[in-house]
Design an enzyme around this catalytic site. Sequence first.
Site, short mmCIF file in Angstrom:
data_model
loop_
_atom_site.label_atom_id
_atom_site.label_comp_id
_atom_site.label_asym_id
_atom_site.label_seq_id
_atom_site.Cartn_x
_atom_site.Cartn_y
_atom_site.Cartn_z
N ASN A 23 0.47 -1.49 -0.08
CA ASN A 23 -0.18 -0.20 -0.20
C ASN A 23 0.78 0.90 0.18
O ASN A 23 -0.20 2.58 -0.16
CB ASN A 23 -1.15 -0.03 1.36
CG ASN A 23 -2.44 -1.11 0.67
OD1 ASN A 23 -2.17 -1.94 -0.09
ND2 ASN A 23 -2.83 -1.39 2.25
N ARG A 121 -16.41 0.66 -1.89
CA ARG A 121 -15.92 1.53 -2.05
C ARG A 121 -15.36 2.35 -3.20
O ARG A 121 -15.76 2.65 -4.24
CB ARG A 121 -14.81 0.13 -2.51
CG ARG A 121 -14.95 -0.56 -1.56
CD ARG A 121 -13.62 -1.10 -1.47
NE ARG A 121 -11.77 -0.55 -1.20
CZ ARG A 121 -10.89 -1.80 -0.82
NH1 ARG A 121 -10.77 -2.78 -2.05
NH2 ARG A 121 -9.59 -0.86 -0.45
C1 UD1 Z 1 -6.73 1.74 1.77
C2 UD1 Z 1 -6.01 0.22 1.63
C3 UD1 Z 1 -6.87 -0.68 2.24
C4 UD1 Z 1 -7.05 -0.33 3.76
C5 UD1 Z 1 -8.00 0.71 3.44
C6 UD1 Z 1 -8.24 1.10 4.10
C7 UD1 Z 1 -4.25 0.68 -0.22
C8 UD1 Z 1 -4.36 0.20 -1.97
N1 UD1 Z 1 -4.87 0.03 0.08
O1 UD1 Z 1 -7.61 1.41 0.98
O2 UD1 Z 1 -6.29 -2.24 1.84
O3 UD1 Z 1 -7.82 -1.06 4.02
O4 UD1 Z 1 -7.46 1.89 2.62
O5 UD1 Z 1 -7.38 1.75 5.95
O6 UD1 Z 1 -3.73 1.52 0.28
N2 UD1 Z 1 -15.05 6.23 0.90
C9 UD1 Z 1 -15.66 6.69 0.71
N3 UD1 Z 1 -15.44 8.03 -0.91
C10 UD1 Z 1 -14.59 7.94 -0.96
C11 UD1 Z 1 -13.11 7.12 -0.13
C12 UD1 Z 1 -13.52 6.39 0.71
O7 UD1 Z 1 -16.87 7.03 1.25
O8 UD1 Z 1 -14.27 8.56 -1.83
C13 UD1 Z 1 -14.49 5.16 2.40
C14 UD1 Z 1 -14.75 3.57 1.58
O9 UD1 Z 1 -15.94 3.34 0.51
C15 UD1 Z 1 -14.62 3.15 2.85
C16 UD1 Z 1 -14.28 4.13 3.23
O10 UD1 Z 1 -13.58 4.81 3.20
O11 UD1 Z 1 -15.76 2.44 3.59
C17 UD1 Z 1 -12.55 3.70 3.66
O12 UD1 Z 1 -11.77 3.69 2.66
P1 UD1 Z 1 -10.56 4.37 2.20
O13 UD1 Z 1 -9.60 4.90 4.09
O14 UD1 Z 1 -10.56 5.59 0.45
O15 UD1 Z 1 -9.41 2.78 1.10
P2 UD1 Z 1 -8.50 2.95 0.28
O16 UD1 Z 1 -7.68 3.93 -0.01
O17 UD1 Z 1 -9.64 2.12 -0.83
#
Ligand code: UD1
Length: 422
Positions: A23, A121
């Site tokens: 990550n 996501r």
């Molecule tokens: C990253 C990690 C993943 C980890 C996650 C949480 C990488 C490549 N992946 O994923 O392994 O499980 O962090 O620690 O680094 N959300 C929204 N809108 C957005 C973006 C996110 O609602 O625009 C929500 C998602 O649906 C989820 C939460 O926020 O419920 C956390 O997501 P996020 O922190 O963005 O995770 P990732 O970056 O996808």
Amino acid sequence: MEKLVIEGGRPLSGAIKIHGAKNAALPILAACIMASGTHTLHNVPNLLDIEVMLQILRALGCKADRQGETVNVHSSKANSSYIPEELMGQMRSSIFLMGPLLARFGSVTVYQPGGCAIGERKIDLHLRGLEALGAKIEEKGNMIVCTADVLTGTEIVLDFPSVGATENIMMAAVKAEGVTTIFNAAREPEIQDLQNFLNTMGADIIGAGTDTITIRGVKTLAPSEYNIIPDRIVAGTILVAAAATRGTITLERVNPSHLTSVIHVLRRAGVQILVNDDIIHVSCPTRPKAVERIVTSPHPSFPTDLQSQIMVLLSLADGLSIIKETIFEGRFKHVDELSRMGADIRVDLNSAFIRGVPRLYGATVEATDLRAGAALVIAGLAAHGTTIVEQVHHIDRGYDRIEHMLSRLGAVIYRHTPVPSE
Ligand code: UD1
């Protein structure tokens, strides 16, 4: 389809070096496109997701080659800001390329990454952040076209500290005019690693690791050489595997400060942990104790990426444990598989109630996603009898040949690759 076959019931023992963090490597590889020239990255894990990112960089006109754990990205000839739909579909993290491509070319076309096995996501926070910097976003069906003649620094408050949105906005803001401040930023160690890499390229960023990140726009960036941090989730997985098998092992090349909440929970479960610089010794001579309540939350709280693995340990603990999952709504798919191995777990909305059993039993189970797959491997190592874990490709996304790592620690585990006629 490849399978892992595990003969369980043997305590892990020995020492293991932890590979680089997926990550951290993914956004850093994406950032390479921002400065023309040759970047050299060390400690890049050899994983399926990293391979997909390298394929995407090649599709954008870069060259990329690997020698062991070192990857060179030659980005001078990058000439496209269009990410093909089939590559986008293979890995959600391709969304990380939006910020860098916007910064380099002033435009980017991607496809909706869509839902995935662990939840919906969304990417609304990514898009709103880029819009706040002055990008125009048009959604045409599944396609997202993002353009900006100029990006301008501004204040952005994230509704939720999303890891990906924080990273994407940071990268887009590096060459924006003026100062960008991200409030309620995610504080994961991988974000600090991205800041450090971008700063070696000539960016001016402070605050990563806290909830406020300030990015002063710069005009030019230069290629860089950088060492990726060790993977805290792989380290946590091996720690839990050692505890679940009542083993004694040493983790080397690890950053214990990235694992504070995990070490805290393991100690509450009665696992013995000694920390010494970049080394962690772990042993679990007696049955683990239940942990009353674990809540997954953004860093520095307990990581969602280790929720399924710790559930295996608690399945074997003495007493009732509760895990509340607050990050991804679909992240209890391993529960049915663990139940088939004899675990006693009840799920109610986003909480799992785990009543420890004295032992698990080998079964044929399916890895439904990356971390759920890792959990089933741990369950197989701890169980009596033979476990077969199917759909191993999910595990290969985040662990560099997990069976090799575990064999070196005394586990009996091998990969079964079917011959074409099977
Ligand atoms: C990253 C990690 C993943 C980890 C996650 C949480 C990488 C490549 N992946 O994923 O392994 O499980 O962090 O620690 O680094 N959300 C929204 N809108 C957005 C973006 C996110 O609602 O625009 C929500 C998602 O649906 C989820 C939460 O926020 O419920 C956390 O997501 P996020 O922190 O963005 O995770 P990732 O970056 O996808």
